[in-house]
Design a protein around this motif. Structure first.
Motif, PDB file in Angstrom:
ATOM      1  N   ALA A 146       1.013  -1.217  -0.069  1.00 43.24           N
ATOM      2  CA  ALA A 146       0.445   0.115  -0.377  1.00 43.24           C
ATOM      3  C   ALA A 146       1.090   1.311   0.331  1.00 43.24           C
ATOM      4  CB  ALA A 146      -1.048   0.461   1.141  1.00 43.24           C
ATOM      5  N   SER A 147       0.375   2.299  -0.348  1.00 46.44           N
ATOM      6  CA  SER A 147       0.830   3.757  -0.485  1.00 46.44           C
ATOM      7  C   SER A 147      -0.059   4.278  -0.073  1.00 46.44           C
ATOM      8  CB  SER A 147       1.842   3.690  -1.935  1.00 46.44           C
ATOM      9  OG  SER A 147       2.369   3.079  -1.395  1.00 46.44           O
ATOM     10  N   PHE A 148       0.646   6.052   0.436  1.00 48.87           N
ATOM     11  CA  PHE A 148      -0.075   7.015   0.496  1.00 48.87           C
ATOM     12  C   PHE A 148       0.052   7.747  -0.913  1.00 48.87           C
ATOM     13  CE2 PHE A 148      -0.975   4.939   4.758  1.00 48.87           C
ATOM     14  CZ  PHE A 148      -2.670   6.117   5.393  1.00 48.87           C
ATOM     15  N   TYR A 149      -0.260   8.726  -0.823  1.00 50.47           N
ATOM     16  CA  TYR A 149       0.301  10.131  -1.525  1.00 50.47           C
ATOM     17  C   TYR A 149      -0.536  10.960  -1.409  1.00 50.47           C
ATOM     18  CZ  TYR A 149       1.256   5.758  -5.256  1.00 50.47           C
ATOM     19  OH  TYR A 149       1.332   4.496  -5.653  1.00 50.47           O
ATOM     20  N   VAL A 150       0.218  11.999  -1.233  1.00 52.06           N
ATOM     21  CA  VAL A 150       0.177  13.570  -1.040  1.00 52.06           C
ATOM     22  C   VAL A 150      -1.578  14.068  -1.806  1.00 52.06           C
ATOM     23  CG1 VAL A 150       0.857  15.832  -0.589  1.00 52.06           C
ATOM     24  CG2 VAL A 150       2.018  14.274   0.317  1.00 52.06           C
ATOM     25  N   SER A 151      -1.595  14.739  -1.298  1.00 51.70           N
ATOM     26  CA  SER A 151      -2.996  15.111  -2.695  1.00 51.70           C
ATOM     27  C   SER A 151      -3.127  16.350  -2.143  1.00 51.70           C
ATOM     28  CB  SER A 151      -4.392  14.205  -2.678  1.00 51.70           C
ATOM     29  OG  SER A 151      -4.996  14.772  -3.369  1.00 51.70           O
ATOM     30  N   ASN A 152      -3.841  17.056  -2.951  1.00 53.28           N
ATOM     31  CA  ASN A 152      -4.900  18.491  -3.510  1.00 53.28           C
ATOM     32  C   ASN A 152      -5.802  18.612  -3.957  1.00 53.28           C
ATOM     33  OD1 ASN A 152      -5.180  18.170  -5.675  1.00 53.28           O
ATOM     34  ND2 ASN A 152      -3.502  19.182  -6.598  1.00 53.28           N
ATOM     35  N   ASP A 153      -6.350  19.743  -3.472  1.00 52.48           N
ATOM     36  CA  ASP A 153      -7.874  19.842  -3.322  1.00 52.48           C
ATOM     37  C   ASP A 153      -8.497  19.282  -4.252  1.00 52.48           C
ATOM     38  OD1 ASP A 153      -7.876  20.954  -0.802  1.00 52.48           O
ATOM     39  OD2 ASP A 153      -7.781  23.173  -1.703  1.00 52.48           O
TER      40      ASP A 153
END
Length: 172
Positions: A48-55
C-alpha cells in the motif's frame, strides 16, 4: 491532538462507502494504514501507499510501506512519517492505495482536529457507512483522461509494410 479522518472508497456506485477514524496526530502513517485496513476488513498483507494530494485530488508525493528505491532516491516510508508532518490544517488530503493488483483506492481527508478525550483509546473507528464490495471497483477511463499528445498509432506508418520501414534488418 486527535485527527479525525473520513476515508472514502473511490467507487462509481451510487452507494457511498466510508469510515470515520480518530487517530493521534503523533501516530505514523503506518498506524493509519493499519487502522484503514482493519476498518474495511482487509487482512493488511498487501502493499500500500499514501500519496499527498491537493484539493483536486491529484496524486502527489508517494509515501510507501517500504523503501524499494534500491538506494538511489530514498523515499519516505509510512513507519517513519508522523501524521502531523504530512497532514495539517493547510494540507488535509491524502490518497491511499491498497493492494496494487486490485487497486483499492481511497480518499482520506482530515475533517477535524480535536482534543484527546480522557480515557479514550486511539486509534478509534467512529463511524461505518456502507459495505465494501467483494472486488475493487474498476476504474473507467474516458478518452479525455488520456494524453492526446501521445498516440503511437497516429503516425501514418504502415507497420505491415516491412520494405519501407527505416531499419536495418541485419542489425545484430
Amino acid at each position: 491532538m486527535i485527527y479525525r479522518f473520513r476515508v472514502i472508497l473511490d467507487n462509481d456506485t451510487e452507494d457511498d462507502i466510508f469510515r470515520d477514524i480518530e487517530i493521534r496526530e503523533t501516530d505514523s502513517l503506518e498506524d493509519l494504514h493499519n487502522t484503514i485496513t482493519q476498518s474495511f476488513g482487509f487482512d493488511g498483507l498487501e502493499m500500500a501507499s499514501f500519496y499527498v494530494s491537493n484539493d483536486a485530488w491529484e496524486q502527489g508525493e508517494e509515501i510507501s510501506m517500504f523503501d524499494v528505491s534500491e538506494g538511489t532516491n530514498a523515499v519516505r516510508t509510512m513507519s517513519e512519517t508522523v501524521l502531523n508532518d504530512i497532514v495539517h490544517e493547510v494540507q488535509t488530503k491524502l490518497i491511499y492505495v491498497y493492494d496494487f493488483l486490485n487497486m483499492w483506492t481511497f480518499f482520506v481527508e482530515l475533517a477535524e482536529i480535536v482534543d484527546e478525550a480522557e480515557g479514550a483509546d486511539y486509534p478509534n473507528l467512529m463511524y461505518v457507512h456502507g459495505q465494501i464490495p467483494d472486488t475493487a471497483p474498476e476504474k473507467a477511463f474516458e478518452a479525455e483522461d488520456l494524453d492526446d499528445d501521445f498516440n503511437e498509432l497516429d503516425d501514418d506508418i504502415d507497420v505491415g509494410d516491412y520494405d519501407n520501414l527505416d531499419f536495418d534488418e541485419n542489425w545484430n
